[in-house]
Motif scaffolding. Structure first.
Motif, mmCIF file in Angstrom:
data_model
loop_
_atom_site.group_PDB
_atom_site.id
_atom_site.type_symbol
_atom_site.label_atom_id
_atom_site.label_comp_id
_atom_site.label_asym_id
_atom_site.label_seq_id
_atom_site.Cartn_x
_atom_site.Cartn_y
_atom_site.Cartn_z
ATOM 1 N N VAL A 190 41.588 5.822 1.947
ATOM 2 C CA VAL A 190 41.013 7.138 1.644
ATOM 3 C C VAL A 190 39.492 7.009 1.540
ATOM 4 C CG1 VAL A 190 40.880 8.990 -0.068
ATOM 5 C CG2 VAL A 190 43.077 7.894 0.418
ATOM 6 N N LYS A 191 38.793 8.020 2.097
ATOM 7 C CA LYS A 191 37.331 8.026 2.035
ATOM 8 C C LYS A 191 36.834 9.456 1.912
ATOM 9 C CE LYS A 191 33.506 5.423 3.961
ATOM 10 N NZ LYS A 191 33.250 4.204 4.728
ATOM 11 N N ALA A 192 35.760 9.641 1.136
ATOM 12 C CA ALA A 192 35.161 10.967 0.964
ATOM 13 C C ALA A 192 33.685 10.782 0.605
ATOM 14 C CB ALA A 192 35.889 11.748 -0.121
ATOM 15 N N ARG A 193 32.961 11.900 0.596
ATOM 16 C CA ARG A 193 31.545 11.893 0.188
ATOM 17 C C ARG A 193 31.332 12.871 -0.948
ATOM 18 N NH1 ARG A 193 26.729 12.771 4.083
ATOM 19 N NH2 ARG A 193 27.833 14.711 4.527
ATOM 20 N N VAL A 194 30.447 12.503 -1.872
ATOM 21 C CA VAL A 194 30.036 13.405 -2.943
ATOM 22 C C VAL A 194 28.597 13.803 -2.643
ATOM 23 C CG1 VAL A 194 29.779 13.714 -5.429
ATOM 24 C CG2 VAL A 194 31.480 12.101 -4.545
ATOM 25 N N LEU A 195 28.345 15.091 -2.532
ATOM 26 C CA LEU A 195 26.998 15.544 -2.206
ATOM 27 C C LEU A 195 26.725 16.907 -2.819
ATOM 28 C CD1 LEU A 195 26.864 16.730 1.501
ATOM 29 C CD2 LEU A 195 28.972 15.899 0.486
ATOM 30 N N ILE B 243 28.152 20.580 -7.009
ATOM 31 C CA ILE B 243 28.536 19.362 -6.302
ATOM 32 C C ILE B 243 29.833 19.610 -5.534
ATOM 33 C CG2 ILE B 243 29.119 16.922 -6.544
ATOM 34 C CD1 ILE B 243 26.248 17.734 -7.339
ATOM 35 N N LYS B 244 29.873 19.130 -4.289
ATOM 36 C CA LYS B 244 31.113 19.253 -3.525
ATOM 37 C C LYS B 244 31.594 17.872 -3.097
ATOM 38 C CE LYS B 244 29.469 19.889 1.253
ATOM 39 N NZ LYS B 244 29.562 20.759 2.442
ATOM 40 N N ILE B 245 32.889 17.766 -2.916
ATOM 41 C CA ILE B 245 33.490 16.546 -2.391
ATOM 42 C C ILE B 245 33.958 16.842 -0.976
ATOM 43 C CG2 ILE B 245 35.323 14.847 -2.658
ATOM 44 C CD1 ILE B 245 35.297 15.466 -5.653
ATOM 45 N N GLU B 246 33.454 16.082 -0.030
ATOM 46 C CA GLU B 246 33.805 16.270 1.383
ATOM 47 C C GLU B 246 34.810 15.185 1.788
ATOM 48 O OE1 GLU B 246 31.409 17.026 5.506
ATOM 49 O OE2 GLU B 246 30.776 15.282 4.342
ATOM 50 N N GLY C 190 44.269 14.299 -3.028
ATOM 51 C CA GLY C 190 43.434 15.257 -3.751
ATOM 52 C C GLY C 190 42.230 14.574 -4.378
ATOM 53 N N PHE C 191 41.132 15.321 -4.487
ATOM 54 C CA PHE C 191 39.896 14.807 -5.076
ATOM 55 C C PHE C 191 39.422 15.776 -6.160
ATOM 56 C CE2 PHE C 191 40.139 13.662 -0.627
ATOM 57 C CZ PHE C 191 39.850 12.311 -0.610
ATOM 58 N N SER C 192 38.997 15.220 -7.280
ATOM 59 C CA SER C 192 38.510 16.051 -8.380
ATOM 60 C C SER C 192 37.337 15.352 -9.063
ATOM 61 C CB SER C 192 39.640 16.299 -9.384
ATOM 62 O OG SER C 192 39.185 17.085 -10.462
ATOM 63 N N LEU D 23 26.581 17.504 -13.720
ATOM 64 C CA LEU D 23 27.392 17.642 -12.516
ATOM 65 C C LEU D 23 28.310 18.857 -12.642
ATOM 66 C CD1 LEU D 23 28.472 13.962 -11.710
ATOM 67 C CD2 LEU D 23 26.521 15.239 -10.830
ATOM 68 N N ILE D 24 28.118 19.809 -11.736
ATOM 69 C CA ILE D 24 28.924 21.032 -11.747
ATOM 70 C C ILE D 24 29.682 21.105 -10.425
ATOM 71 C CG2 ILE D 24 28.878 23.545 -11.904
ATOM 72 C CD1 ILE D 24 26.125 23.247 -13.273
ATOM 73 N N PRO D 25 31.025 21.003 -10.457
ATOM 74 C CA PRO D 25 31.784 21.023 -9.202
ATOM 75 C C PRO D 25 31.775 22.385 -8.537
ATOM 76 C CG PRO D 25 33.272 21.036 -11.075
ATOM 77 C CD PRO D 25 31.888 20.849 -11.643
ATOM 78 N N GLU D 26 31.683 22.393 -7.214
ATOM 79 C CA GLU D 26 31.750 23.633 -6.444
ATOM 80 C C GLU D 26 33.144 24.253 -6.565
ATOM 81 O OE1 GLU D 26 30.441 24.911 -1.954
ATOM 82 O OE2 GLU D 26 31.808 23.224 -2.140
ATOM 83 N N LYS D 27 34.172 23.408 -6.537
ATOM 84 C CA LYS D 27 35.539 23.871 -6.785
ATOM 85 C C LYS D 27 36.308 22.757 -7.486
ATOM 86 C CE LYS D 27 37.032 22.855 -2.024
ATOM 87 N NZ LYS D 27 37.660 23.440 -0.823
#
Length: 347
Positions: A43-48, A27-30, A120-122, A129-133
Motif C-alpha cells: 500500500v502507498k499514498a501521499r499526504v499533502l 490536508i488530503k490523503i491521495e 482505507g486511510f485516515s 492538521l485538518i483533514p479534508e475528509k
C-alpha cells in the motif's frame, strides 16, 4: 522534476513551519496503489496540502494548463503526519516521510484473492492538521502468485507521446497539456486490451516520472480507455547525485520495481513494453538475464536511433536459454501483428 528537486529543502522547511504554527490548509490523503498476492498487500499514498485543482478538459487552453501544472508542483507535501491505514481487518499507523509518502504492507489470505477489498486511510488528528475528509479509500488489486500472464509497461514514449529525448518538447507538453489533451500512440488501447485479455490479466505501469504526475497519468489512462493497473512511479530520495540527474529520473528504480513484481508473482510470465529513447532495452535485457523463462516477449518502440554498439550489447545480453525476442517496432500495429503471429493474442 529538476525544479521539484532543487526546491525540496525550501518546500520541506516551509511545510514544517506551517505545521508548527498551525497555518497548513486542509490536508488530503491521495491513495496511490494497493496490490499484492495471496500473502501480502503493498500500500502507498501521499499526504499533502489540499489544493483546488480544476478538472482536466479538452477545452482547456495552454495558459490554463500551465497554471494547473504550477498548482500541482507547488502543492506542499506534509512530512511527519500520522496516518491510520486499514486493510483486511488490520490497522497500521504510518508516519509520512519528507515528501509526504506513506507505505506499508499487510498480511493477506489465499482465500481472499477472488474477493473485492478496499484499503482505507485516515489522518490521525493532531495540532495543525485538518483533514479534508474523514477517510479515503482505494480498491485492492490482488492476483494469485501463479496467475499466468502479466504486462509491465513504461509510460513516456511508450503509451503517452512525451518526446522524452527532447527536454524542451517534453517540458512544454508537461505544462501546456492536460490528461485530456495529451495524446497516446495510436492503437495502444486495443493492444493492451488484447494482451490483458480484456482485463483478465494485470498490467503494471513502471515509470521514472515522480508522484506529482500520478493524477495526470491516471486520468489520461481512464480518458483514453487504456487498461488500468498499479502505477509505480519514482520517489524523490534527494541526494547530490540525483539532483544533477533529475531530468528523467533514476531509471534503475524501474529495474527494482520489475524485480519486485517478478518476486511477488513467481508463476507469472510477463510481456515487457518500453521505448528506445532511454534505457528500457538494457533494463529489460538485464531482467531476461536474471530471470530466464519469465519473459514471454519484449516490445520496444523505436523513438531514437541507436548505433551498432548498443545493438551488439543487446545481442550479447540476450544470448541466454529461454531468451524471448526483443522486438523493435515503429508502431503499435507492428507489435500487435507480431503478437498475433506468435499467438500471444487472438488473430
Amino acid at each position: 522534476m529538476i525544479v521539484r528537486t532543487l526546491s525540496f529543502p525550501f518546500r520541506y522547511a516551509f511545510a514544517k513551519l506551517k505545521k508548527a504554527v498551525g497555518k497548513l490548509g486542509e490536508i488530503k490523503i491521495e491513495p496511490l496503489y494497493a496490490f499484492g498476492n495471496e500473502d501480502r498487500i503493498y500500500v502507498k499514498a501521499r499526504v499533502l496540502e489540499a489544493y483546488k485543482q480544476s478538472k482536466p478538459s479538452a477545452k482547456k487552453n495552454s495558459l490554463q494548463n500551465i497554471l494547473a501544472a504550477l498548482r500541482r508542483y507547488a502543492g506542499s507535501s506534509v512530512p511527519d503526519a500520522k496516518v491510520e491505514v486499514f486493510c483486511l481487518g488490520q490497522k497500521k499507523v504510518v508516519l509520512s516521510d519528507d515528501e509526504g509518502i506513506i507505505e506499508c504492507e499487510f498480511d493477506a489470505e489465499t482465500s481472499m484473492v477472488k474477493e473485492k477489498h478496499r484499503v482505507g486511510f485516515s489522518l490521525v488528528p493532531e495540532s495543525g492538521l485538518i483533514p479534508e475528509k474523514r477517510k479515503s479509500y482505494l480498491d485492492v488489486k490482488q492476483f494469485a502468485k501463479d496467475h499466468p500472464i502479466g504486462v509491465i509497461s513504461d509510460i513516456d514514449d511508450t503509451v503517452l507521446i512525451s518526446h522524452a529525448t527532447d527536454i524542451g518538447k517534453k517540458l512544454w507538453l508537461s505544462v501546456s497539456k492536460n490528461a485530456y489533451t495529451r495524446r497516446p500512440f495510436p492503437g495502444v488501447s486495443e493492444f493492451y486490451k488484447e494482451l490483458t485479455d480484456h482485463g483478465k490479466h494485470p498490467v503494471f505501469y513502471v515509470s521514472s516520472s515522480d508522484w506529482n504526475l500520478f493524477d495526470l497519468i491516471k486520468d489520461f489512462l481512464k480518458y483514453r480507455n487504456i487498461p488500468l493497473g498499479p502505477i509505480l512511479l519514482q520517489d524523490l530520495h534527494l541526494n547530490l547525485k540525483n539532483i544533477w540527474k533529475s531530468g528523467g529520473g533514476d531509471h534503475l528504480h524501474k529495474l527494482e520495481k520489475i524485480r519486485m513484481l517478478l518476486e511477488l508473482y513467481p508463476g507469472m510470465k510477463f510481456y515487457l513494453i518500453g521505448d528506445s529513447g532511454q534505457h528500457d532495452p538494457e533494463l529489460y535485457a538485464q531482467v531476461i538475464k536474471e530471470c530466464p523463462g519469465r519473459i514471454k516477449s519484449v516490445y520496444i518502440r523505436k523513438v531514437k536511433k541507436y548505433g551498432g554498439e548498443r545493438d551488439q550489447l543487446l545481442q550479447e545480453l540476450l544470448k541466454y536459454d529461454q531468451s524471448p525476442e526483443m522486438v523493435f517496432v515503429k508502431s503499435t500495429q507492428e507489435a500487435m501483428q507480431h503478437a498475433k503471429e506468435h499467438s500471444f493474442i487472438s488473430s
